[in-house]
Design a protein around this motif. Structure first.
Motif, PDB file in Angstrom:
ATOM      1  N   VAL A  36       0.840  -1.198   0.000  1.00  0.00           N
ATOM      2  CA  VAL A  36       0.000   0.000   0.000  1.00  0.00           C
ATOM      3  C   VAL A  36       0.879   1.252   0.000  1.00  0.00           C
ATOM      4  CG1 VAL A  36      -1.662   1.332   1.360  1.00  0.00           C
ATOM      5  CG2 VAL A  36      -1.975  -1.124   1.064  1.00  0.00           C
ATOM      6  N   ARG A  37       1.948   1.215   0.790  1.00  0.00           N
ATOM      7  CA  ARG A  37       2.865   2.365   0.811  1.00  0.00           C
ATOM      8  C   ARG A  37       3.417   2.642  -0.570  1.00  0.00           C
ATOM      9  NH1 ARG A  37       6.484   2.598   6.110  1.00  0.00           N
ATOM     10  NH2 ARG A  37       7.567   4.075   4.785  1.00  0.00           N
ATOM     11  N   ALA A  38       3.774   1.560  -1.286  1.00  0.00           N
ATOM     12  CA  ALA A  38       4.441   1.755  -2.564  1.00  0.00           C
ATOM     13  C   ALA A  38       3.469   2.153  -3.665  1.00  0.00           C
ATOM     14  CB  ALA A  38       5.180   0.486  -2.968  1.00  0.00           C
ATOM     15  N   ARG A  39       2.182   1.792  -3.528  1.00  0.00           N
ATOM     16  CA  ARG A  39       1.256   1.990  -4.636  1.00  0.00           C
ATOM     17  C   ARG A  39       0.511   3.313  -4.580  1.00  0.00           C
ATOM     18  NH1 ARG A  39       0.304   1.319  -8.876  1.00  0.00           N
ATOM     19  NH2 ARG A  39      -1.297  -0.166  -9.402  1.00  0.00           N
ATOM     20  N   PHE A  40       0.574   4.034  -3.428  1.00  0.00           N
ATOM     21  CA  PHE A  40      -0.211   5.262  -3.330  1.00  0.00           C
ATOM     22  C   PHE A  40       0.671   6.487  -3.291  1.00  0.00           C
ATOM     23  CE2 PHE A  40      -3.348   2.175  -2.224  1.00  0.00           C
ATOM     24  CZ  PHE A  40      -4.518   2.724  -2.697  1.00  0.00           C
ATOM     25  N   GLU A  41       0.103   7.580  -3.800  1.00  0.00           N
ATOM     26  CA  GLU A  41       0.785   8.871  -3.737  1.00  0.00           C
ATOM     27  C   GLU A  41       1.221   9.153  -2.311  1.00  0.00           C
ATOM     28  OE1 GLU A  41       1.501  11.046  -6.049  1.00  0.00           O
ATOM     29  OE2 GLU A  41       0.627   9.929  -7.716  1.00  0.00           O
ATOM     30  N   LYS A  42       2.388   9.760  -2.184  1.00  0.00           N
ATOM     31  CA  LYS A  42       2.916   9.943  -0.835  1.00  0.00           C
ATOM     32  C   LYS A  42       2.035  10.848   0.022  1.00  0.00           C
ATOM     33  CE  LYS A  42       7.628   8.661  -1.645  1.00  0.00           C
ATOM     34  NZ  LYS A  42       9.036   8.998  -1.640  1.00  0.00           N
ATOM     35  N   THR A  43       1.265  11.708  -0.624  1.00  0.00           N
ATOM     36  CA  THR A  43       0.429  12.620   0.160  1.00  0.00           C
ATOM     37  C   THR A  43      -0.876  11.966   0.617  1.00  0.00           C
ATOM     38  OG1 THR A  43      -0.364  13.372  -1.962  1.00  0.00           O
ATOM     39  CG2 THR A  43       1.271  14.755  -0.859  1.00  0.00           C
ATOM     40  N   GLU A  44      -1.165  10.807   0.116  1.00  0.00           N
ATOM     41  CA  GLU A  44      -2.441  10.167   0.456  1.00  0.00           C
ATOM     42  C   GLU A  44      -2.474   9.757   1.919  1.00  0.00           C
ATOM     43  OE1 GLU A  44      -5.267   9.031  -1.509  1.00  0.00           O
ATOM     44  OE2 GLU A  44      -4.539  10.711  -2.717  1.00  0.00           O
ATOM     45  N   ARG A  45      -3.676   9.898   2.531  1.00  0.00           N
ATOM     46  CA  ARG A  45      -3.787   9.553   3.946  1.00  0.00           C
ATOM     47  C   ARG A  45      -3.583   8.054   4.158  1.00  0.00           C
ATOM     48  NH1 ARG A  45      -9.379  10.387   6.509  1.00  0.00           N
ATOM     49  NH2 ARG A  45      -9.552   8.299   5.667  1.00  0.00           N
ATOM     50  N   ILE A  46      -4.099   7.246   3.207  1.00  0.00           N
ATOM     51  CA  ILE A  46      -4.006   5.788   3.389  1.00  0.00           C
ATOM     52  C   ILE A  46      -2.539   5.341   3.406  1.00  0.00           C
ATOM     53  CG2 ILE A  46      -4.265   5.349   0.903  1.00  0.00           C
ATOM     54  CD1 ILE A  46      -5.668   2.743   1.699  1.00  0.00           C
ATOM     55  N   ARG A  47      -1.715   6.066   2.650  1.00  0.00           N
ATOM     56  CA  ARG A  47      -0.310   5.705   2.651  1.00  0.00           C
ATOM     57  C   ARG A  47       0.327   6.038   3.991  1.00  0.00           C
ATOM     58  NH1 ARG A  47       4.323   7.637   2.704  1.00  0.00           N
ATOM     59  NH2 ARG A  47       6.074   6.376   1.971  1.00  0.00           N
ATOM     60  N   GLN A  48      -0.070   7.158   4.559  1.00  0.00           N
ATOM     61  CA  GLN A  48       0.494   7.519   5.863  1.00  0.00           C
ATOM     62  C   GLN A  48       0.023   6.555   6.955  1.00  0.00           C
ATOM     63  OE1 GLN A  48      -0.915  11.474   5.752  1.00  0.00           O
ATOM     64  NE2 GLN A  48       0.693  12.158   4.340  1.00  0.00           N
ATOM     65  N   ASP A  49      -1.254   6.137   6.838  1.00  0.00           N
ATOM     66  CA  ASP A  49      -1.751   5.119   7.787  1.00  0.00           C
ATOM     67  C   ASP A  49      -0.923   3.841   7.675  1.00  0.00           C
ATOM     68  OD1 ASP A  49      -3.671   6.776   8.697  1.00  0.00           O
ATOM     69  OD2 ASP A  49      -5.300   5.911   7.487  1.00  0.00           O
ATOM     70  N   ALA A  50      -0.712   3.435   6.436  1.00  0.00           N
ATOM     71  CA  ALA A  50       0.060   2.202   6.207  1.00  0.00           C
ATOM     72  C   ALA A  50       1.463   2.347   6.781  1.00  0.00           C
ATOM     73  CB  ALA A  50       0.120   1.895   4.709  1.00  0.00           C
ATOM     74  N   ALA A  51       2.043   3.538   6.625  1.00  0.00           N
ATOM     75  CA  ALA A  51       3.388   3.761   7.150  1.00  0.00           C
ATOM     76  C   ALA A  51       3.392   3.598   8.669  1.00  0.00           C
ATOM     77  CB  ALA A  51       3.871   5.152   6.746  1.00  0.00           C
ATOM     78  N   ARG A  52       2.362   4.143   9.335  1.00  0.00           N
ATOM     79  CA  ARG A  52       2.297   3.983  10.797  1.00  0.00           C
ATOM     80  C   ARG A  52       2.186   2.513  11.185  1.00  0.00           C
ATOM     81  NH1 ARG A  52      -1.053   8.130  11.020  1.00  0.00           N
ATOM     82  NH2 ARG A  52      -2.904   6.861  11.370  1.00  0.00           N
ATOM     83  N   TRP A  53       1.351   1.805  10.425  1.00  0.00           N
ATOM     84  CA  TRP A  53       1.170   0.382  10.733  1.00  0.00           C
ATOM     85  C   TRP A  53       2.462  -0.394  10.520  1.00  0.00           C
ATOM     86  CZ3 TRP A  53      -2.982  -2.782  12.255  1.00  0.00           C
ATOM     87  CH2 TRP A  53      -4.146  -2.096  12.557  1.00  0.00           C
ATOM     88  N   THR A  54       3.210  -0.011   9.519  1.00  0.00           N
ATOM     89  CA  THR A  54       4.441  -0.762   9.226  1.00  0.00           C
ATOM     90  C   THR A  54       5.327  -0.837  10.463  1.00  0.00           C
ATOM     91  OG1 THR A  54       4.374   0.458   7.168  1.00  0.00           O
ATOM     92  CG2 THR A  54       6.212  -1.047   7.470  1.00  0.00           C
ATOM     93  N   ALA A  55       5.439   0.329  11.174  1.00  0.00           N
ATOM     94  CA  ALA A  55       6.352   0.395  12.307  1.00  0.00           C
ATOM     95  C   ALA A  55       6.045  -0.695  13.332  1.00  0.00           C
ATOM     96  CB  ALA A  55       6.258   1.778  12.945  1.00  0.00           C
ATOM     97  N   VAL A  56       4.761  -0.968  13.541  1.00  0.00           N
ATOM     98  CA  VAL A  56       4.376  -1.974  14.541  1.00  0.00           C
ATOM     99  C   VAL A  56       4.499  -3.389  13.964  1.00  0.00           C
ATOM    100  CG1 VAL A  56       2.526  -2.740  16.057  1.00  0.00           C
ATOM    101  CG2 VAL A  56       2.775  -0.309  15.505  1.00  0.00           C
ATOM    102  N   ILE A  57       3.913  -3.556  12.779  1.00  0.00           N
ATOM    103  CA  ILE A  57       3.836  -4.909  12.216  1.00  0.00           C
ATOM    104  C   ILE A  57       5.232  -5.447  11.908  1.00  0.00           C
ATOM    105  CG2 ILE A  57       2.899  -6.290  10.323  1.00  0.00           C
ATOM    106  CD1 ILE A  57       0.609  -4.305  10.218  1.00  0.00           C
ATOM    107  N   PHE A  58       6.138  -4.545  11.561  1.00  0.00           N
ATOM    108  CA  PHE A  58       7.499  -4.955  11.269  1.00  0.00           C
ATOM    109  C   PHE A  58       8.083  -5.778  12.424  1.00  0.00           C
ATOM    110  CE2 PHE A  58      12.073  -4.071  11.523  1.00  0.00           C
ATOM    111  CZ  PHE A  58      12.465  -4.575  10.296  1.00  0.00           C
ATOM    112  N   TRP A  59       7.958  -5.249  13.653  1.00  0.00           N
ATOM    113  CA  TRP A  59       8.531  -5.958  14.812  1.00  0.00           C
ATOM    114  C   TRP A  59       7.735  -7.215  15.135  1.00  0.00           C
ATOM    115  CZ3 TRP A  59      13.232  -4.823  15.569  1.00  0.00           C
ATOM    116  CH2 TRP A  59      13.697  -3.525  15.287  1.00  0.00           C
ATOM    117  N   LEU A  60       6.429  -7.144  14.966  1.00  0.00           N
ATOM    118  CA  LEU A  60       5.612  -8.350  15.170  1.00  0.00           C
ATOM    119  C   LEU A  60       6.063  -9.466  14.220  1.00  0.00           C
ATOM    120  CD1 LEU A  60       1.920  -7.113  15.561  1.00  0.00           C
ATOM    121  CD2 LEU A  60       3.351  -8.243  17.269  1.00  0.00           C
ATOM    122  N   ALA A  61       6.332  -9.089  12.969  1.00  0.00           N
ATOM    123  CA  ALA A  61       6.721 -10.092  11.970  1.00  0.00           C
ATOM    124  C   ALA A  61       8.065 -10.721  12.329  1.00  0.00           C
ATOM    125  CB  ALA A  61       6.787  -9.455  10.578  1.00  0.00           C
ATOM    126  N   ILE A  62       9.008  -9.887  12.780  1.00  0.00           N
ATOM    127  CA  ILE A  62      10.301 -10.438  13.180  1.00  0.00           C
ATOM    128  C   ILE A  62      10.116 -11.421  14.331  1.00  0.00           C
ATOM    129  CG2 ILE A  62      12.508  -9.846  14.267  1.00  0.00           C
ATOM    130  CD1 ILE A  62      12.646  -7.446  12.558  1.00  0.00           C
TER     131      ILE A  62
END
Lengths: 480, 349
Positions: free
Chosen positions: B190-216
């Motif tokens: 989602v981060r890669a497919r949406f314009e950087k200014t889009e809200r959904i991309r920023q939401d996805a970016a926030r989620w990445t921070a958490v899910i990244f550590w969960l995945a590890i």
């Protein structure tokens, strides 16, 4: 260990359901892809915008149908392993490998180009797009070829030997080019084209009937009717060819299709009569009643006045297929084949009399109504054809070599019911959704206003561009 | 079953690799679509949910097809495994299939539906993505545990155990771990497919921070648990060649570190590629660990392979078609590479 008879019955009903539902969708994908290619080619060569509009419109119908085909097709592949585990194990060396080729050389091939075909408008050049459409048509045809190779081998298994519970391939070429496939594959391919032409005819006729975009839809209506007349006639010929093949290689199946119980009459003469309709007696040894035409059976099957056609009673009792279903589904298929030809010839006649031009066509109300109603017929015919073929093969899963119950997984009744109920619900939802959205796309009609997608240009659509000093204009948007 | 000769055994191994590659490509490519679907469950905005589906519309079908290809290879080359393993996995595979059907129908019908039905298809799409991932992950865990076979004279070994033998603490865990890993793939997509200014991309970016550590965490738990549970894993990883496995682990760790760095710097495409590299390294590591087993303790490659695999068909399909398939899969992803905005209508992508 033999599986429970009730769970065998449920699993068989389940497979009958999922295969009958799946066969509703791929034929339209195959045939419509060929038709879409011809529309696009016409646009490519003439630059006539009407072909482009038709292309985009029928493509919408294509997508709806394609999604349903993929959804039900994945089920089919997995169901072999789950419901018919022992069959998959035993026949895998040939049957599984052919399905494997299908996924690699046809299915994946199609999936790759279909995304480009549907969403590539304006992103790739016109030539590249035409190439993508061509590949979708070619790959879906290839897909049908592989499936028919696998299925025909189950009807006439050649090139293999059955040893230690497994089919060993002794001759790849003989197995691939088994005697049934040369008649069955063209028959199926033509069925797909015939169904798709009926589909296009019905959609066009509906628009003409409603007097919407008559100028746009009259041309494909006329062309499709002429093509349909040729295809329907060819199909009747191919069907007869396949019948001869069945007579030669699967005589029990043919006897069931024709309700032929005795090769000779009581007085010792050859039983040459063709049963138009009839019903078997309680003992299953003959027809309780029937309407017959003398000599017709011999003429149809052996092309001679008094040729003998082997009757069911010459086969051991446990090797006879059921009669009622193949008998009637065969007759329904044949009747529909004739009916479609008749309608196509009617259309050809009207066309010849120049009554199918934009100004006169909407007046042909009765003819247009028949065309619209006709769309259900090829679907019924295809299901009937497959029932004739698959039920005629019973009680064998691989004709003469492996019986159905030996190929079934050993499932509990509860589990088999769980599967059956689940898939019944999902498959019904897929059918209902598909019909609903096909109708909806037709109601909405073609899009005649958005700009024509050119060479590598993006259509703007209803996109709102971002405003404000910081908003960058997205780079992929270019003027048309 | 017939004993394979050397050439057949070589071909069986090559097909086994092909099977592994097809499976891994499925996880990498469709994993992003599945994860984006799961992410859609927490997206509140109607248009944004639609845009997620629009973002994958051009490629989901080709991505998903790798699953079918894997199934086709398994059926064609390892039919004995196909027939018995699918019987063993009947229940989870039923859920995977219902999920696959629902996803296909949801994504193809959404743009035609009325708004009320679009809400329904969104919900179906998210839920079925979750179903496919969870039960798919559970099937993998269940396969790693192996399953018992019945051997009867004159017949091929077949599965005759219960329908719920696949359920265990470990397989439930692999289902959950799959959901976490796939969701990470989805938010990266989602981060890669949406314009950087889009809200959904920023939401996805926030989620990445958490899910990244969960995945590890999920990957580590899975590895440790596998080592505790399975002899074949312990023997390989802590045996004579432990340093080689250490290199595998280090390479994977390095890729994961790159994912972290690139996500922090908003280099979205690079992050996805590094993530995929980590998945491929871990996946190939698992494949090599399993060798020569196809299903540990149940089917070896030698026993499960069909003796009929010929050199001609192998070169025809693998040597010719697999690279071509990967090429046009890549071309397609390239054509649909541009970032999009949530206002882009489905049909334009």
């Amino acid at each position: 260990m033999q599986p429970d008879p009730l769970s065998v019955l449920i699993s068989r009903m389940d497979f009958a359901l999922i295969s009958s539902v799946h066969i509703l969708f791929p034929p339209l994908t195959i045939g419509l892809a060929i038709i879409l290619f011809s529309f696009e080619l016409a646009w490519f060569r003439t630059n006539d915008e009407r072909w482009y509009r038709l292309c985009r419109f029928f493509e919408k119908l294509f997508i709806v149908n394609f999604g349903a085909g993929v959804a039900t097709g994945v089920t089919m592949e997995m169901a072999f392993g789950i419901l018919y585990g022992p069959f998959s194990q035993a026949a895998g060396p040939f049957f599984g490998q052919v399905l494997g080729y299908e996924t690699i050389t046809a299915f994946m091939y199609e999936a790759g180009f279909i995304g480009l075909m549907i969403f590539g408008w304006g992103k790739i050049s016109r030539k590249m797009h035409l190439f993508a459409t061509f590949n979708v048509a070619l790959s879906s045809t290839l897909s049908a070829m592989w499936i028919l190779v696998a299925n025909s081998w189950m009807q006439t298994p050649t090139g293999i030997e059955f040893k230690d519970g497994m089919f060993h391939v002794t001759d790849w070429l003989a197995a691939l080019f088994n005697p049934n496939v040369f008649a069955a594959f063209p028959h199926m391919l033509l069925a797909a084209v015939e169904l798709s032409l009926c589909f296009v005819v019905a959609v066009c006729a509906w628009f003409v009937f409603k007097r919407r975009e008559v100028q746009l839809f009259i041309r494909p209506l006329r062309y499709s009717l002429v093509a349909l007349a040729v295809v329907a006639a060819g199909q009747i010929y191919l069907g007869d060819l396949l019948g001869e093949n069945v007579l030669e290689h699967k005589p029990a199946a043919l006897a069931a299709m024709e309700g032929q119980y005795d090769t000779y009459d009581a007085n010792g003469n050859v039983n040459t009569a063709w049963n138009v309709i009839g019903w078997p007696n309680k003992e299953g040894t003959g027809l309780a009643w029937s309407i017959k035409i003398p000599h017709a059976l011999s003429l149809i099957e052996t092309k001679t006045w008094n040729g003998a056609v082997e009757g069911l009673n010459t086969f051991p009792e446990d090797e006879r297929p059921p009669v009622v279903l193949p008998f009637y589904s065969f007759r329904i298929m044949v009747a529909i084949g004739g009916a479609i030809l008749a309608v196509a010839l009617w259309g050809g006649w009207l066309s010849y009399r120049r009554q199918l031009c934009a100004s006169y066509a909407p007046l042909q109300r009765r003819f247009l109504m028949v065309c619209i109603a006709m769309v259900s017929l090829p679907y019924i015919a295809i299901i009937a054809g497959w029932w004739t073929r698959e039920i005629g093969r019973q009680p064998w899963i691989v004709y003469g070599m492996m019986r159905v119950e030996d190929g079934m997984s050993n499932l509990s009744v509860g589990l088999a019911s769980f599967w059956f109920a689940g898939f019944a619900i999902f498959e019904c939802a897929v059918i209902a959704g598909t019909i609903w959205y096909l109708l909806k796309v037709c109601r909405n009609g073609p899009d005649l206003t958005s700009p024509v997608a050119g060479d590598g240009e993006e259509t703007l659509g209803e996109l709102d561009l971002p405003e404000g000093p910081h908003a960058k204009r997205p780079e992929y948007i270019r003027p048309v | 079953m017939t004993q394979l000769d050397d050439m057949q055994y070589f071909l069986a191994n090559a097909w086994w690799l092909g099977l592994g590659v097809a499976m891994l490509l499925y996880i990498v490519l469709d994993g992003a679509d599945l994860g984006a679907g799961i992410f859609g469950l927490v997206v509140g905005d109607h248009d944004e949910r639609g845009a997620i589906m629009a973002a994958m519309a051009g490629t989901w079908d080709a991505n998903e097809t790798w699953l079918i290809v894997a199934g086709g290879i398994l059926f064609g080359t390892f039919p004995f495994v196909y027939g018995s393993a699918f019987h063993y996995l009947m229940v989870p595979l039923a859920f995977v299939l219902w999920g696959v059907m629902s996803r296909a129908v949801a994504i193809e019908f959404r743009h035609l539906a009325s708004e009320k039905w679009q809400r329904f298809t969104d919900w179906v799409f998210g839920l079925s993505s979750l179903t496919v991932t969870f039960f798919g992950g559970m099937s993998v865990g269940a396969v790693l545990q192996g399953f018992p076979l019945v051997h009867e004279a004159g017949k091929l070994p077949y599965y005759a155990g219960g329908a719920f033998n696949f359920v265990s603490a470990f397989s439930i865990w692999t289902g959950i771990a799959a959901c976490v890993a796939v969701t990470l793939s989805g938010v990266l997509f989602v981060r890669a497919r949406f314009e950087k200014t889009e809200r959904i991309r920023q939401d996805a970016a926030r989620w990445t921070a958490v899910i990244f550590w969960l995945a590890i965490g999920s990957v580590l738990v899975t590895l440790v648990w596998s080592a505790v549970l399975f002899d074949w894993a312990r023997d390989a990883w802590f045996g004579r060649h432990f340093w080689a496995w250490g290199l595998f682990g280090l390479a994977a760790l390095w890729c994961i570190e790159q994912v972290r760095r690139d996500t922090l710097r908003d280099r979205d495409l690079a992050a996805i590629l590094w993530y995929n590299a980590a998945v491929l390294i871990l996946g190939l590591g698992m494949l090599v660990t399993l060798h020569p087993w196809l299903v540990p303790g149940t089917w070896t490659i030698r026993d499960g392979a069909s003796p009929q695999v010929s050199l001609i068909t192998f070169t025809m399909t693998m040597g010719g078609f697999l690279p071509v398939m990967i090429m046009y899969n890549w071309y397609q992803i390239w054509v649909f590479r541009a970032r999009i905005s949530k206002l882009v209508a489905y049909e334009h992508h």
